[in-house]
Design a protein around this motif. Structure first.
Motif, mmCIF file in Angstrom:
data_model
loop_
_atom_site.group_PDB
_atom_site.id
_atom_site.type_symbol
_atom_site.label_atom_id
_atom_site.label_comp_id
_atom_site.label_asym_id
_atom_site.label_seq_id
_atom_site.Cartn_x
_atom_site.Cartn_y
_atom_site.Cartn_z
ATOM 1 N N GLY A 53 0.708 -1.282 -0.074
ATOM 2 C CA GLY A 53 0.147 0.003 0.055
ATOM 3 C C GLY A 53 0.747 1.281 -0.202
ATOM 4 N N THR A 54 0.350 2.233 0.087
ATOM 5 C CA THR A 54 0.643 3.739 0.059
ATOM 6 C C THR A 54 0.024 4.404 1.072
ATOM 7 O OG1 THR A 54 0.873 3.490 -2.522
ATOM 8 C CG2 THR A 54 0.959 5.783 -1.399
ATOM 9 N N HIS A 55 0.987 5.294 1.669
ATOM 10 C CA HIS A 55 0.751 6.245 2.772
ATOM 11 C C HIS A 55 0.691 7.511 2.029
ATOM 12 C CE1 HIS A 55 1.088 3.376 6.128
ATOM 13 N NE2 HIS A 55 2.422 3.048 5.443
ATOM 14 N N ILE A 56 -0.644 8.431 2.257
ATOM 15 C CA ILE A 56 -0.780 9.704 1.724
ATOM 16 C C ILE A 56 -0.727 10.674 2.836
ATOM 17 C CG2 ILE A 56 -2.231 11.085 0.416
ATOM 18 C CD1 ILE A 56 -1.302 8.732 -1.249
ATOM 19 N N PHE A 57 0.159 11.824 2.730
ATOM 20 C CA PHE A 57 0.367 12.839 3.689
ATOM 21 C C PHE A 57 -0.099 14.183 3.083
ATOM 22 C CE2 PHE A 57 3.332 9.409 4.609
ATOM 23 C CZ PHE A 57 3.601 9.387 6.226
ATOM 24 N N ALA A 58 -0.893 14.905 3.951
ATOM 25 C CA ALA A 58 -1.551 16.102 3.441
ATOM 26 C C ALA A 58 -0.131 16.920 3.730
ATOM 27 C CB ALA A 58 -2.195 16.741 4.673
ATOM 28 N N PRO A 59 -0.048 18.278 3.046
ATOM 29 C CA PRO A 59 1.220 19.046 2.885
ATOM 30 C C PRO A 59 1.750 19.623 4.239
ATOM 31 C CG PRO A 59 -0.302 19.854 1.521
ATOM 32 C CD PRO A 59 -1.142 18.800 2.155
ATOM 33 N N ALA A 60 1.037 19.920 5.106
ATOM 34 C CA ALA A 60 1.710 20.312 6.556
ATOM 35 C C ALA A 60 2.336 19.277 7.052
ATOM 36 C CB ALA A 60 0.697 21.073 7.182
ATOM 37 N N PRO A 61 1.928 18.272 7.462
ATOM 38 C CA PRO A 61 2.595 17.086 8.073
ATOM 39 C C PRO A 61 3.696 16.363 7.353
ATOM 40 C CG PRO A 61 0.172 16.471 8.030
ATOM 41 C CD PRO A 61 0.325 17.766 7.197
ATOM 42 N N TRP A 62 3.542 16.504 6.156
ATOM 43 C CA TRP A 62 4.704 16.046 5.342
ATOM 44 C C TRP A 62 6.034 16.806 5.555
ATOM 45 C CZ3 TRP A 62 6.788 11.788 3.148
ATOM 46 C CH2 TRP A 62 7.826 12.054 2.211
ATOM 47 N N HIS A 63 5.805 18.026 5.486
ATOM 48 C CA HIS A 63 6.779 19.103 5.646
ATOM 49 C C HIS A 63 7.464 19.279 6.986
ATOM 50 C CE1 HIS A 63 6.642 20.912 1.621
ATOM 51 N NE2 HIS A 63 5.314 20.924 1.559
ATOM 52 N N ALA A 64 6.441 18.937 8.024
ATOM 53 C CA ALA A 64 6.968 18.676 9.441
ATOM 54 C C ALA A 64 7.874 17.610 9.434
ATOM 55 C CB ALA A 64 5.749 18.646 10.247
ATOM 56 N N PHE A 65 7.548 16.288 8.951
ATOM 57 C CA PHE A 65 8.316 15.187 9.022
ATOM 58 C C PHE A 65 9.695 15.448 8.318
ATOM 59 C CE2 PHE A 65 9.675 11.441 6.305
ATOM 60 C CZ PHE A 65 10.045 10.645 7.291
ATOM 61 N N VAL A 66 9.617 16.000 6.837
ATOM 62 C CA VAL A 66 10.885 16.485 6.331
ATOM 63 C C VAL A 66 11.922 17.002 7.117
ATOM 64 C CG1 VAL A 66 11.846 17.353 4.277
ATOM 65 C CG2 VAL A 66 10.150 15.909 4.000
ATOM 66 N N THR A 67 11.452 18.280 7.556
ATOM 67 C CA THR A 67 11.898 19.283 8.665
ATOM 68 C C THR A 67 12.787 18.563 9.674
ATOM 69 O OG1 THR A 67 10.905 21.249 7.692
ATOM 70 C CG2 THR A 67 11.782 21.292 9.915
#
Length: 74
Positions: A53-67
């Motif tokens: 499967g694939t996990h889909i992230f909204a923009p804000a949580p994704w950017h928080a994770f990458v940061t």
């Protein structure tokens, strides 16, 4: 926020998504792939077993994770 990939919108976004393998992937097959989706969301999947499967992230949580990964807090 992780969204399920069951909706038709998400499924259509995943079809033909520009998947990229992580540059941190090593030779031990511990790889992930990322795709920036047209909606602004981000998709992540396991390279060696895409059927999981694939996990889909909204923009804000994704950017928080990458940061957090970049600054070493994660």
């Amino acid at each position: 926020m992780i969204e399920t990939s069951a909706s038709r919108t998400v499924v259509s976004e995943l079809e033909g998504a520009p998947w990229r393998k992580s540059t941190y992937s090593g030779s031990n097959n511990g790889c992930i792939e990322h795709a920036a989706l047209p909606s602004g969301r981000h998709a992540v999947r396991d390279t060696k077993d895409r059927t999981l499967g694939t996990h889909i992230f909204a923009p804000a949580p994704w950017h928080a994770f990458v940061t957090a990964v970049r600054d070493g807090s994660l």
